[in-house]
Design a protein around this motif. Structure first.
Motif, PDB file in Angstrom:
ATOM      1  N   LEU A  36       1.547   5.893   4.835  1.00  0.00           N
ATOM      2  CA  LEU A  36       0.217   6.234   4.346  1.00  0.00           C
ATOM      3  C   LEU A  36      -0.293   7.548   4.928  1.00  0.00           C
ATOM      4  N   ILE A  76      -0.949  -1.175  11.010  1.00  0.00           N
ATOM      5  CA  ILE A  76      -1.343   0.240  11.000  1.00  0.00           C
ATOM      6  C   ILE A  76      -0.248   1.090  11.623  1.00  0.00           C
ATOM      7  N   SER A 107      -4.664   9.667   5.062  1.00  0.00           N
ATOM      8  CA  SER A 107      -5.603   8.559   5.022  1.00  0.00           C
ATOM      9  C   SER A 107      -6.251   8.272   6.365  1.00  0.00           C
ATOM     10  N   ARG A 131      -9.881  -1.313   5.499  1.00  0.00           N
ATOM     11  CA  ARG A 131     -10.222  -0.330   4.468  1.00  0.00           C
ATOM     12  C   ARG A 131      -9.292   0.871   4.613  1.00  0.00           C
ATOM     13  N   ILE A 132      -8.747   1.293   3.501  1.00  0.00           N
ATOM     14  CA  ILE A 132      -7.885   2.469   3.466  1.00  0.00           C
ATOM     15  C   ILE A 132      -8.577   3.546   2.655  1.00  0.00           C
ATOM     16  N   PRO A 167       0.824  -1.219   0.000  1.00  0.00           N
ATOM     17  CA  PRO A 167       0.000   0.000   0.000  1.00  0.00           C
ATOM     18  C   PRO A 167       0.853   1.261   0.000  1.00  0.00           C
ATOM     19  N   VAL A 181      -7.846   6.388  12.840  1.00  0.00           N
ATOM     20  CA  VAL A 181      -8.268   4.994  12.725  1.00  0.00           C
ATOM     21  C   VAL A 181      -9.677   4.886  13.290  1.00  0.00           C
ATOM     22  N   ASN A 234       2.735   1.487   9.314  1.00  0.00           N
ATOM     23  CA  ASN A 234       2.497   2.199   8.057  1.00  0.00           C
ATOM     24  C   ASN A 234       1.921   3.594   8.248  1.00  0.00           C
ATOM     25  N   ARG A 235       1.953   4.092   9.477  1.00  0.00           N
ATOM     26  CA  ARG A 235       1.327   5.400   9.713  1.00  0.00           C
ATOM     27  C   ARG A 235       2.039   6.524   8.972  1.00  0.00           C
ATOM     28  N   GLU A 286      -7.996   7.160   1.172  1.00  0.00           N
ATOM     29  CA  GLU A 286      -6.992   8.179   0.873  1.00  0.00           C
ATOM     30  C   GLU A 286      -7.682   9.484   0.481  1.00  0.00           C
ATOM     31  N   ILE A 335      -1.297   8.245   7.865  1.00  0.00           N
ATOM     32  CA  ILE A 335      -2.560   7.915   8.540  1.00  0.00           C
ATOM     33  C   ILE A 335      -2.838   8.976   9.599  1.00  0.00           C
ATOM     34  N   VAL A 393      -7.866   4.742   8.202  1.00  0.00           N
ATOM     35  CA  VAL A 393      -7.948   3.284   8.114  1.00  0.00           C
ATOM     36  C   VAL A 393      -9.140   2.819   8.945  1.00  0.00           C
TER      37      VAL A 393
END
Length: 369
Positions: free
Chosen positions: A78, A71, A44, A325-326, A35, A83, A74-75, A328, A80, A46
Motif C-alpha cells: 500500500l 500494517i 497511503s 481507515r486507509i 487491499p 500511520v 502491507n507497508r 490513498e 504506507i 493508515v
C-alpha cells in the motif's frame, strides 16, 4: 410424539440452520479482494481508531497486535508513508486495582499492550499518536497526568524522530509528544506539517500550534491536525463539538468548534483534521463523520471522525472488529480515496465478505484542492 411430527420438527430445524448458514455466507458473486492501491504510484496513510477497547481486556489485546502486524506486512503493498492513531490508547491511565466491569487489566498492562503493538512499527514506519481523555488522570481525565511519555518517548522510533520538528510543554512543563509537530515528506506533492495535539488542548498549546503553522517556511506545506475530540458523527450532522460528553477535571481546555475558530480556520495551510472519541450510536454510521469547510483563505479543510470502539459487541465486546481507515493519495496530487477495512475479518475465508465497509460514509473520495 408421532413420527410425522418428529420428522417435521427435524425439517424445521434443518431449515433454520440452512437459513443461518446462508446469512453468514457472502452474496452470490461477491468476491473478496485484498487491499491494494488503485494506482501503483499512489501512497497511503493508515488510521488506527481509539484502541482502548483492545487494551482493557486481556482477550482483546492480541487483536491490536494483529492490526499493527497487518500494517507492517502491507507497508510496501500500500506504499504506507504514515500511520495515525486517534487517541484513548488505554481505558484507564493509572489504576492500580483491577476494574470490576470496565475491563480486566491494570493500566500497566494496557500501556504495555499499546506500546508493544506500535513498537512493531519502530524503524519501519513513522507513526503519530494523540492522547485521549482516557489517557489522563486515574480513570479518565481527572487531571492532566498521563503515562504516555513513559511508553512513547521522543527518541523511541527513529523514523518519528527524523520527522519531528518541535514539541510543546505538557501540563507539567515537560516537552513530550503529547503536543508535537512533524514535517513528513510524501513521495510527491508538498510536505505535510502534522500536528498531534493533546485531548482538548490547553490555550497555550493552541497558541503554540497557531504560531508554528504561521511560520513562513511552512506556508506551502499541507497542514494536518490530529486530535482526539473534535467532531460528532454523521448521525449528528458532523457537528464540531461545543460541549464535552465527558467533562474533564480541569478548566483550561479547547473543544472542537473553538479549535476550528482559533487554529484551523485562521491557518491558510491546514487542510485536514483527524479525530476519534465519539460514538453517537452503536453502529458504523455512529462512529464516523466527515465534513468540508473553507478556511479564512478560502481553501478546503477536510475534517474526519473515525472511531470503532463500540463495534464488535459494544463496551464489553472485542474492541472494534479490527477496523482501519486507509487513505490513498493519488499521483494527481489532489485526490484522496478513503476505504474502511478489517484485517480481522480478512483473516478467514468464512468472514472475508465482511472485511470491507462500503457505505458512502465509509468509502468515498475527496479533493484536497
Amino acid at each position: 410424539m408421532s413420527s410425522f411430527i418428529f420428522r417435521n420438527i427435524l425439517r424445521c430445524r434443518a431449515a433454520i440452520v440452512m437459513l443461518a448458514l446462508l446469512a453468514a455466507k457472502p452474496a452470490a458473486g461477491q468476491h473478496y479482494e485484498a487491499p491494494r492501491l488503485s494506482d501503483p504510484k499512489s501512497w497511503s496513510i493508515v488510521i488506527v481508531p481509539d484502541p482502548q477497547g483492545y487494551t482493557k481486556f486481556k482477550r482483546n489485546q492480541p487483536l491490536l497486535d494483529l492490526m499493527t502486524n497487518w500494517i507492517e506486512d502491507n507497508r510496501a503493498r500500500l506504499n504506507i508513508g504514515l500511520v495515525l492513531c486517534t487517541g484513548d490508547l488505554v481505558e484507564q491511565n493509572y489504576i492500580t486495582e483491577l476494574p470490576k466491569e470496565n475491563g480486566d487489566q491494570l493500566s500497566s498492562s494496557q500501556w504495555q499492550c499499546v506500546s508493544g503493538a506500535f513498537g512493531r512499527l519502530d524503524g519501519k514506519l513513522p507513526y503519530i499518536l494523540c492522547t485521549g481523555n482516557h489517557d489522563y488522570g486515574t480513570n479518565a481525565t481527572e487531571n492532566r497526568y498521563s503515562q504516555f511519555n513513559s511508553y512513547f518517548p521522543p527518541d523511541r522510533n527513529p523514523l518519528n524522530r527524523r520527522i519531528l520538528v518541535e514539541m510543546a510543554p505538557n501540563a507539567s512543563g515537560v516537552r513530550t509528544l503529547e503536543n508535537a509537530c512533524y514535517v513528513f515528506k510524501p513521495p510527491f506533492g508538498p510536505p505535510m506539517l502534522v500536528f498531534s495535539l493533546e485531548y482538548a488542548p490547553r490555550k497555550a498549546v493552541v497558541e503554540w500550534a497557531k504560531a508554528l503553522a504561521a511560520r513562513p517556511e511552512y506556508q506551502k506545506h499541507t497542514g494536518v491536525v490530529l486530535t482526539h475530540s473534535y467532531m460528532r458523527s454523521g448521525v449528528r450532522d458532523n457537528q464540531r463539538i461545543v460541549k464535552e460528553d465527558y467533562p474533564p477535571g480541569f478548566s483550561d481546555y479547547t473543544l472542537g468548534e473553538t479549535l476550528w475558530q482559533q487554529l484551523v480556520k485562521p491557518a491558510g495551510n491546514i487542510r485536514m483534521v483527524f479525530c476519534g472519541h465519539i460514538i453517537d450510536v452503536a453502529s458504523h454510521a455512529g462512529h464516523v463523520g466527515f465534513r468540508t469547510d473553507l478556511n479564512a483563505a478560502g481553501q478546503k479543510v477536510h475534517q474526519m471522525l473515525f472511531n470503532a470502539q463500540n463495534e464488535g459487541g459494544n463496551w464489553k465486546g472485542n474492541g472494534g472488529d479490527g477496523w482501519l481507515r486507509i487513505l490513498e493519495f493519488l499521483p494527481d496530487g489532489k485526490t484522496v480515496k478513503v476505504k474502511t477495512f478489517s484485517p480481522l475479518f480478512a483473516m478467514s475465508p468464512s468472514t472475508q465478505h465482511l472485511a470491507w465497509r462500503t457505505e458512502p460514509f465509509d468509502q468515498f473520495e475527496f479533493s484536497l484542492y
